[in-house]
Scaffold this active site. Structure first.
Site, PDB file in Angstrom:
ATOM      1  N   GLY A 216       0.801  -1.219   0.000  1.00 45.66           N
ATOM      2  CA  GLY A 216       0.000   0.000   0.000  1.00 45.66           C
ATOM      3  C   GLY A 216       0.831   1.264   0.000  1.00 45.66           C
ATOM      4  N   TYR A 350      -9.308   4.343  16.190  1.00 49.42           N
ATOM      5  CA  TYR A 350      -8.474   4.790  15.065  1.00 49.42           C
ATOM      6  C   TYR A 350      -8.472   6.321  14.961  1.00 49.42           C
ATOM      7  CZ  TYR A 350      -6.712   4.972  10.235  1.00 49.42           C
ATOM      8  OH  TYR A 350      -5.982   5.232   9.098  1.00 49.42           O
TER       9      TYR A 350
END
Length: 444
Positions: A216, A350
């Site tokens: 990624g 998160y």
């Protein structure tokens, strides 16, 4: 991952169908993702205008524009630089409107607009008009995004308007390197150090560390930094050893497999960097998600995200600082997220960690400044990765379309922004957040 709508509307019939159905019609973005050169503006048709200004920027901008191809009288423009430092009253704002409107008629699809403002005001009236420029830029970016064009603003701190400093800014914000950066307003400060070139120094390569490098954004960043001649240490968990080895071999770098949440991770990284003479570019990219609503989230899900996304970064930095392994002039980049700015349902853990990094870079910047080092955060929006590929279709489509460019970004877009912040000429930026989100409507 293929954006089928983006591909569909590239065909004339597809555009007509999309228009008839009221669907977004994203334009394929013009991107540049090769190694830095000393003449980033070469060949570009650049136009500079200065509504409300008499001095000193027009002469500086003229010298910078001369490095490009220049814009012929009435010809099309690839990069539009607007000196709005003189927009200190309502009449000057009217000039901003008139001159920018005229120049926009010449801006090519995929063009770049960079507006320069000022932080120095003598009274509330001037402050109001200078701040108006920020709203002007953000709205303009949303209007021209449908053409694949972007608009950003730099607020020049007192003494920041030198030719070398402005050239450093234009290398990124006025070129196709900033394809997925739009609607951003950043403070550009004065620095006393000479602006050394972006181009690689192959005789004394700098050392870079990229965590979460196996895939990624991390892998794209490692490849991009290697293009600029940096020696990259690729870091990821032991389970990712195979792709990590392949990446390190591909770019001529080295690797370290370690669980960043482990008690010995900071020591292992410090030992590796001690053998290399310290680190010049530190990219904290590693991160995990354990999504669940707060009401249903377990303590383990909360703790695991905190451990990787926040505690590991704090521990690594503390160890490198104590060991003197963060070299003078270093560049530190933390991967935050739009979720850390706007929040996201089901991601309290998160979002908290990514927001923490925004506060962290703002506070740590002062400490690093004494070593001529900088720290900034990158906040990606919807990026086409393996993680977003797993999203439900409608959620994925919303992520792609809810920005001014009506499409997702790529890992290479984020890597290009990191590569810019990793260069010596990015010195005027520190303690800030650069959003790579296509001007996401979330948190805007």
């Amino acid at each position: 991952m293929t954006d089928r709508l983006l591909s569909f509307v590239q065909h004339p019939l597809g555009r007509r169908v999309a228009r008839a159905l009221g669907l977004p019609q994203p334009v394929r973005l013009l991107r540049r993702q090769d190694a830095w050169s000393d003449k980033e503006l070469a060949g570009r048709a650049v136009l500079a205008i200065a509504p409300g200004s008499a001095e000193p920027l027009p002469s500086l901008l003229a010298a910078i524009v001369a490095q490009g191809a220049g814009a012929s009288a009435g010809g099309s423009v690839q990069s539009l630089v607007v000196d709005a430092t003189g927009c200190r009253d309502v009449a000057a704002l009217r000039a901003l409107f008139e001159q920018t409107q005229l120049a926009l008629s010449r801006l090519r699809p995929g063009g770049r607009v960079l507006v320069l403002s000022s932080s120095v005001a003598v009274d509330a009236s001037e402050a109001a008009c200078l701040h108006a420029v920020r709203g002007f830029v953000r709205a303009l970016a949303k209007e021209i995004g449908r053409r694949g064009a972007t608009a950003n603003a730099l607020v020049l701190q007192e003494g920041a308007a030198s030719q070398a400093s402005l050239e450093a800014a234009l290398r990124f914000f006025a070129t196709d390197r900033s394809a997925y950066v739009s609607g951003q307003v950043l403070n550009w400060r004065k620095t006393d150090e000479p602006m050394t070139p972006c181009a690689a120094d192959t005789q004394t390569p700098r050392v870079a560390v990229v965590t979460g490098a196996a895939g990624g954004i991390g892998a794209a960043t490692a490849r991009r930094l290697a293009l600029d001649g940096l020696r990259v240490v690729c870091v990821d968990v032991p389970a990712a050893r195979h792709p990590l080895e392949a990446l390190a071999q591909e770019i001529g770098g080295s690797l370290l497999t370690v669980d960043l949440a482990g008690a010995s991770a900071a020591d292992e990284l410090a030992d590796a960097l001690r053998r290399l003479g310290g680190v010049d570019v530190l990219v904290h990219n590693a991160g995990i998600t354990r999504d669940r609503t707060l009401a249903r989230m377990s303590a383990a899900e909360w703790d695991s995200v905190m451990a990787v996304n926040l505690s590991a970064i704090l521990a690594i930095d503390a160890k490198l600082d104590a060991a003197g392994l963060l070299n003078a002039g270093a560049r530190e980049i933390c991967l935050s997220s739009i979720s850390g700015i706007a929040g996201n349902a089901g991601q309290t853990n998160y979002s908290a960690t990514k927001s923490a990094l925004i506060g962290y870079v703002a506070a740590r910047a002062t400490a690093l400044d004494g070593r001529d080092a900088t720290i900034n955060a990158i906040a990606p929006g919807f990026i086409e990765t393996a993680m977003t590929r797993k999203m439900p279709l409608m959620v994925r489509e919303a992520g792609r379309r809810l920005n001014a460019l009506k499409q997702g970004g790529t890992p290479a877009d984020v890597a290009e922004a990191i590569a810019f912040l990793a260069t010596p000429p990015s010195r005027p930026l520190t303690g800030q957040v650069l959003r790579v989100c296509g001007q996401s409507l979330l948190g805007a």
